[in-house]
Design a protein around this motif. Structure first.
Motif, PDB file in Angstrom:
ATOM      1  N   ALA A 142      33.377 -43.367 -31.676  1.00  0.00           N
ATOM      2  CA  ALA A 142      33.233 -43.704 -33.089  1.00  0.00           C
ATOM      3  C   ALA A 142      33.120 -42.447 -33.945  1.00  0.00           C
ATOM      4  CB  ALA A 142      32.004 -44.593 -33.288  1.00  0.00           C
ATOM      5  N   LEU A 191      34.635 -51.071 -30.485  1.00  0.00           N
ATOM      6  CA  LEU A 191      34.060 -50.541 -31.722  1.00  0.00           C
ATOM      7  C   LEU A 191      33.894 -51.605 -32.803  1.00  0.00           C
ATOM      8  CD1 LEU A 191      35.764 -47.033 -31.971  1.00  0.00           C
ATOM      9  CD2 LEU A 191      33.577 -47.662 -30.932  1.00  0.00           C
ATOM     10  N   SER A 246      32.503 -51.992 -38.886  1.00  0.00           N
ATOM     11  CA  SER A 246      32.737 -51.595 -37.509  1.00  0.00           C
ATOM     12  C   SER A 246      31.882 -50.375 -37.180  1.00  0.00           C
ATOM     13  CB  SER A 246      34.211 -51.273 -37.294  1.00  0.00           C
ATOM     14  OG  SER A 246      34.555 -50.060 -37.957  1.00  0.00           O
ATOM     15  N   ILE A 247      31.739 -50.081 -35.895  1.00  0.00           N
ATOM     16  CA  ILE A 247      30.983 -48.895 -35.504  1.00  0.00           C
ATOM     17  C   ILE A 247      31.716 -47.638 -35.966  1.00  0.00           C
ATOM     18  CG2 ILE A 247      29.892 -47.682 -33.570  1.00  0.00           C
ATOM     19  CD1 ILE A 247      29.780 -50.350 -32.097  1.00  0.00           C
ATOM     20  N   ALA A 248      33.044 -47.699 -36.002  1.00  0.00           N
ATOM     21  CA  ALA A 248      33.821 -46.566 -36.530  1.00  0.00           C
ATOM     22  C   ALA A 248      33.542 -46.354 -38.005  1.00  0.00           C
ATOM     23  CB  ALA A 248      35.311 -46.806 -36.291  1.00  0.00           C
TER      24      ALA A 248
END
Length: 322
Positions: A142, A191, A246-248
């Motif tokens: 990420a 992610l 999202s984790i990104a």
């Protein structure tokens, strides 16, 4: 059988679906987030323009955008809204929490930790169960936006319009297109990427390779989603539900992301008073959230000091005993 591992950390709750010792899906919920699906009472602060993009203010001053407006409601009125998307880091106003007008009774959806059926991990503990499953690798994916696989690599680029995933490598284009499509949707799951997703595969002139790449997407990505065909330039667009960041995308708020990642690492450090040495931007985040430092001090059983050091990267924070 896959099992959810749930860890209540400082500033966030982490969940990972683990199968055969590997994280196949993950989610992060920041403390204080109102989950999607919750119904709130709010004040209509602005009716928007041309029936769209109204603004409602809920308890504690949280602003929600109503893309479809608030038909029939007048400015200043008390309305009920249903949260359709949680906050997403970024400066664009439309990326703030989204909601829609509803006539439902106010209710709060259970938190991430309470909504998943799985193993609730003791945190911190003598062993790092989530770390053993590969949580640190997922955080690095990420953070960097880079994922490598046998024969190639992919690059993740969150943009205001969509998340783009570019596939590159040294395998023959037809083979890399199929392999890359599978790796791309694997990363989407890991992610927690939702919304509009564009995947740029190697250009291939073989229709059979494009169809095989599409089949790899269908096999690797759980429903619901929609996608286009893989075109002659190797591009395919996927649209998935987008209920949260999202984790990104969380990693785009870099200083806060690194502060929470550091606090997780330090929770497994030896007990006692510590001096935390971090990049100044991370230090500012920790100073602004003194309750995080208080929680860490309680976990480690000693006082915590902060020292900023501009020479170290944001992800390079560490602790030294006092």
């Amino acid at each position: 059988m896959p099992e959810w591992l749930i860890e209540r950390g400082i500033g966030e709750t982490r969940a990972a679906l683990v199968e055969a010792g590997e994280i196949i899906e993950a989610r992060v919920q920041l403390d204080g987030t109102i989950p999607s699906g919750s119904v709130l009472e709010a004040r209509l602060a602005n009716i928007g323009t041309n029936g769209r993009n109204a603004i409602a203010v809920a308890e504690r001053g949280t602003e929600f955008m109503l893309p479809r407006g608030a038909p029939g409601a007048t400015q200043g009125a008390t309305i009920a809204i249903e949260v359709t998307r949680e906050p997403v880091p970024g400066s664009e106003p439309w990326k703030r929490p989204l909601a829609r007008l509803t006539n439902q009774t106010p209710r709060l959806v259970p938190s991430l930790a309470d909504s998943l059926s799985g193993q609730s991990l003791t945190f911190p503990s003598a062993s790092d169960t989530l770390g053993d499953a590969g949580w640190d690798d997922l955080v690095d994916e990420a953070r960097s936006g880079a994922v490598t696989f046998a024969g190639g690599a992919l690059r993740i680029s969150p943009t205001p319009a969509m998340t783009l995933i570019d596939i590159d490598g040294y395998l023959p284009p037809d083979e890399l297109a199929v392999l890359g499509a599978g790796e791309a949707v694997r990363t989407v799951r890991r992610l927690d990427i939702g919304g509009s997703i564009g995947i740029d595969l190697p250009t291939t002139g073989a229709r059979s390779a494009r169809q095989a790449a599409a089949a790899a997407i269908d096999a690797g990505l759980p429903q619901p989603f929609e996608r286009t065909a893989v075109n002659g330039f190797g591009f395919v667009q996927i649209v998935c539900p987008r209920l949260r960041a999202s984790i990104a995308e969380l990693a785009q708020d870099r200083a806060a992301f690194e502060a929470r990642a550091l606090l997780r690492r330090l929770a497994f450090d030896a007990p006692g008073p510590k001096r935390i040495v971090v990049h100044p931007a991370v230090a500012r985040v920790l100073e602004d959230r003194s309750e995080w430092i208080t929680s860490l001090a309680r976990q480690l059983g000693g006082s915590i000091e902060l020292r900023g050091n501009a020479a170290i990267p944001m992800s390079g924070g560490y602790a030294e005993p006092l």
